[in-house]
Write an enzyme that holds these catalytic residues in place. Structure first.
Site, PDB file in Angstrom:
ATOM      1  CG  ASP A 263      -0.373   1.618  -4.969  1.00  0.00           C
ATOM      2  OD1 ASP A 263      -0.116   2.124  -3.871  1.00  0.00           O
ATOM      3  OD2 ASP A 263      -1.379   0.901  -5.183  1.00  0.00           O
ATOM      4  CB  ALA A 264       0.116  -2.202  -3.617  1.00  0.00           C
ATOM      5  CD  GLU A 300       2.577   0.741  -1.039  1.00  0.00           C
ATOM      6  OE1 GLU A 300       2.086   0.948   0.081  1.00  0.00           O
ATOM      7  OE2 GLU A 300       1.922   0.853  -2.090  1.00  0.00           O
ATOM      8  CG  ASP A 325       5.398   0.160   4.740  1.00  0.00           C
ATOM      9  OD1 ASP A 325       5.606   1.367   4.544  1.00  0.00           O
ATOM     10  OD2 ASP A 325       4.555  -0.484   4.107  1.00  0.00           O
ATOM     11  CG  ASP A 326       9.214  -4.229   8.733  1.00  0.00           C
ATOM     12  OD1 ASP A 326       8.002  -4.082   8.457  1.00  0.00           O
ATOM     13  OD2 ASP A 326       9.745  -5.346   8.900  1.00  0.00           O
ATOM     14  N   GLY A 401      -2.806   9.270   6.388  1.00  0.00           N
ATOM     15  CA  GLY A 401      -4.172   9.308   5.878  1.00  0.00           C
ATOM     16  C   GLY A 401      -5.018   8.104   6.208  1.00  0.00           C
ATOM     17  CG  ASN A 402      -4.348   4.223   5.089  1.00  0.00           C
ATOM     18  OD1 ASN A 402      -5.120   4.781   4.309  1.00  0.00           O
ATOM     19  ND2 ASN A 402      -3.434   3.368   4.678  1.00  0.00           N
TER      20      ASN A 402
END
Length: 604
Positions: A263-264, A300, A325-326, A401-402
């Protein structure tokens, strides 16, 4: 991955009690209600040799007289939640019985799922690993190659996304605990499915986070959106890094998982000579040799930097893949017309072309949302990565979800538009990933939900409402603490055989089957991928001798392309005698432009 040169990770001693508490002088342990003094050793470690760690025993640590009893930072099981005593677990009991040699996941079809909402569970109140096993055959029939579990490390309460976990070695008890996870992994392997686990190394949740009591696990020298950063480069960081590496080893070696999604990673702040991610990549290379099967690391990252997927020997971070993500933003904005927030620079056919062929729009260019020049370009001729190095998706837990109501992209599209959008993802050069239920255009949202205590819960609810009020959101924002917010997100599997749901499911199956059948459609070579813009709402994604025609409508597609054969289509389509393919409205078609198809035509 590069040749392993990793610093040896001290093995976890599962048959004895030990804890790292460098700031403590007198550490005591309580085992099944009986207290013992632990013995100090080098480098801040305390051990108890005379009492064996027997599976099933409950234990906790006290770091100073009068202080509370705390769970083990490296506990494998928290039966009574994040604040309760830990339970001894023998990891040898977690190893599966299925003979499994693993599989290369680059270019595979991934399927992201949340254990609690993937199924309703036996009582309808939430899914478990065991109830999820009952749906694995459906994923095999769909054609996916691997499941990616959202975080299962122990987090507060029974329900949540898992990104506020605090037990990085333990498996969430409401899902069934470590033994149930082991059964799930074994069942997946028996069906030829790999299993990837989403892990969070960049922060811990606010409730039950006791790491700072034990030692310098965090540092004020770096900040993250969640507060102090995990200590990767200050005093004591060697043991902290070993703590994270040990967690990764447990999931990959002891439990037998096939990969980790990290994650991130841009919030893993590390000014060391060798970044933690590079050290992890090299450690995983050594574990590959130990287990004799491929292991995968997926990052990510918000940096849009191909160095993330460049081998450590070439100065990169050594990840096998990173989320792109792009690509999501480009397809989403083009098919929906949304332009708010981080979609500001996306939406045109030209941008769609850029992300489908080069993965990043922001590649050393200005990002309006960030207000800065961002990213670095992907080299389509690069020797160290290709299209398969980038995970692409139309939906994922964040992008759904965001949103305030957790609404999915297909809730705002016609079925034909949905079909057009997903064809660009599933048949593009990336490693495609689906999010649970999208394959049948589920009616269920995926909302943000939590199960915090009476002190933290109201703060989370108020914060969620305030966040969307600042965005001038005028609709209802589901209360994340309400159980109904969680249960509304549970997949209604019964609908998948009905009407448009069944039609969409068949389209997903068709696309995945075509990807598996045709080398050109599963190739990661960016040099053989190009986009022909037929109109602002119509593109032709060329994949070798094949092409994906995607038309968003409304109305007929202009400039109909010529094709030797139509392998599959969704929407009203007509192929003229001269070979031109006409679409009356939104939809998609898979076309053979030259050569022989070698397969039967499909139609939906």
């Amino acid at each position: 991955m590069s040749t392993p040169v990793a610093r040896p990770v001290p093995p976890r001693a599962y048959d004895r009690y030990e804890v790292w508490a460098p700031s403590s002088r007198d550490v005591r342990i309580r085992v099944d209600g009986v207290e013992h003094a632990m013995h100090p050793g080098p480098d801040g470690w305390f051990t108890l040799e005379e009492v064996p760690a027997v599976p099933g025993a409950r234990y906790a640590f006290r770091l100073a007289t009068g202080q509370p009893w705390l769970p083990d930072p490296r506990s494998l099981r928290q039966v009574d939640g994040v604040h309760g005593d830990s339970e001894v677990v023998d990891p040898r009991a977690l190893r599966g019985r299925t003979a499994w040699s693993g599989r290369d996941l680059r270019g595979a079809v991934l399927y992201e799922l949340h254990v609690g909402t993937f199924t309703a569970g036996d009582d309808g109140r939430g899914g478990t690993f065991d109830s999820a096993i009952g749906r694995l055959d459906d994923l095999v029939a769909l054609g996916v190659d691997a499941v990616e579990l959202m975080p299962v490390a122990t987090f507060p309460g029974d329900r949540g996304w898992g990104y506020d976990g605090v037990g990085l070695y333990a498996t969430h008890e409401a899902y069934g605990g470590p033994a149930a996870l082991a059964r799930f992994v074994d069942a997946a392997h028996a069906r030829g499915l790999a299993v990837v686990l989403d892990v969070v190394h960049n922060h811990l949740g606010p409730a039950g986070n006791y790491l700072g009591h034990f030692g310098p696990y965090f540092t004020e020298c770096h900040r993250t959106p969640w507060g102090e950063a995990v200590n990767l480069d200050q005093a004591g960081s060697g043991t902290v890094r070993d703590f994270l590496l040990g967690s990764a080893r447990q999931w990959l070696v002891d439990v037998g998982l096939d990969g980790l999604r990290l994650d991130a990673v841009h919030e893993l702040h590390d000014d060391s000579a060798r970044h933690f991610l590079a050290e992890l990549a090299e450690a995983v290379s050594a574990w590959e040799a130990e287990t004799a099967r491929p292991l995968t690391l997926i990052a990510e990252s918000d940096r849009n930097d191909p160095a993330t997927v460049t081998p450590t020997a070439e100065g990169g971070l050594g990840m096998d893949m990173q989320w792109a993500d792009d690509v999501h933003h480009g397809v989403h904005a083009w098919i929906t017309g949304e332009r708010a927030g981080y979609y500001a620079d996306f939406g045109s056919a030209e941008v769609l072309s850029a992300v489908l062929t080069r993965m990043f729009l922001h590649a050393g260019t200005f990002s309006t949302f960030r207000g800065a020049v961002w990213g670095a370009p992907v080299d389509p001729t690069g020797a160290h990565y290709d299209g398969h190095s980038f995970v692409t998706f139309l939906q994922d837990h964040d992008q759904v979800g965001n949103r305030a109501g957790g609404d999915r992209i297909h809730h705002r599209l016609s079925p034909a538009q949905h079909a057009a959008a997903i064809s660009l993802i599933l048949l593009g050069p990336g490693t495609p990933m689906l999010f649970q239920g999208e394959e049948w255009a589920t009616s269920a949202p995926f909302t943000f939900f939590t199960d915090h205590d009476d002190e933290l819960g109201p703060l989370v609810s108020a914060g969620r409402a305030a966040e969307f009020a600042e965005m001038d959101w005028d609709g209802d924002v589901p209360d994340p603490q309400a159980r109904t917010t969680f249960t509304a997100s549970i997949l209604p599997w019964g609908e998948r055989g009905e009407g448009e749901h069944a039609r969409m499911l068949e389209w997903y199956r068709t696309l995945i089957a075509l990807r598996h059948e045709h080398p050109a459609l599963r190739a990661g070579d960016l040099r053989r991928t190009r986009v022909e813009i037929l109109a602002e709402g119509t593109v032709l994604l060329h994949r070798g001798e094949l092409a994906v025609l995607a038309h968003r409508g409304p109305g007929p597609a202009p400039r109909p392309p010529r094709a030797r054969e139509v392998l599959a289509s969704f929407g009203e389509l007509r192929r003229a005698a001269c070979g031109t393919v006409h679409m009356a409205d939104a939809g998609a078609a898979i076309l053979l432009l030259d050569g022989e198809s070698g397969g039967r035509p499909h139609a939906t």
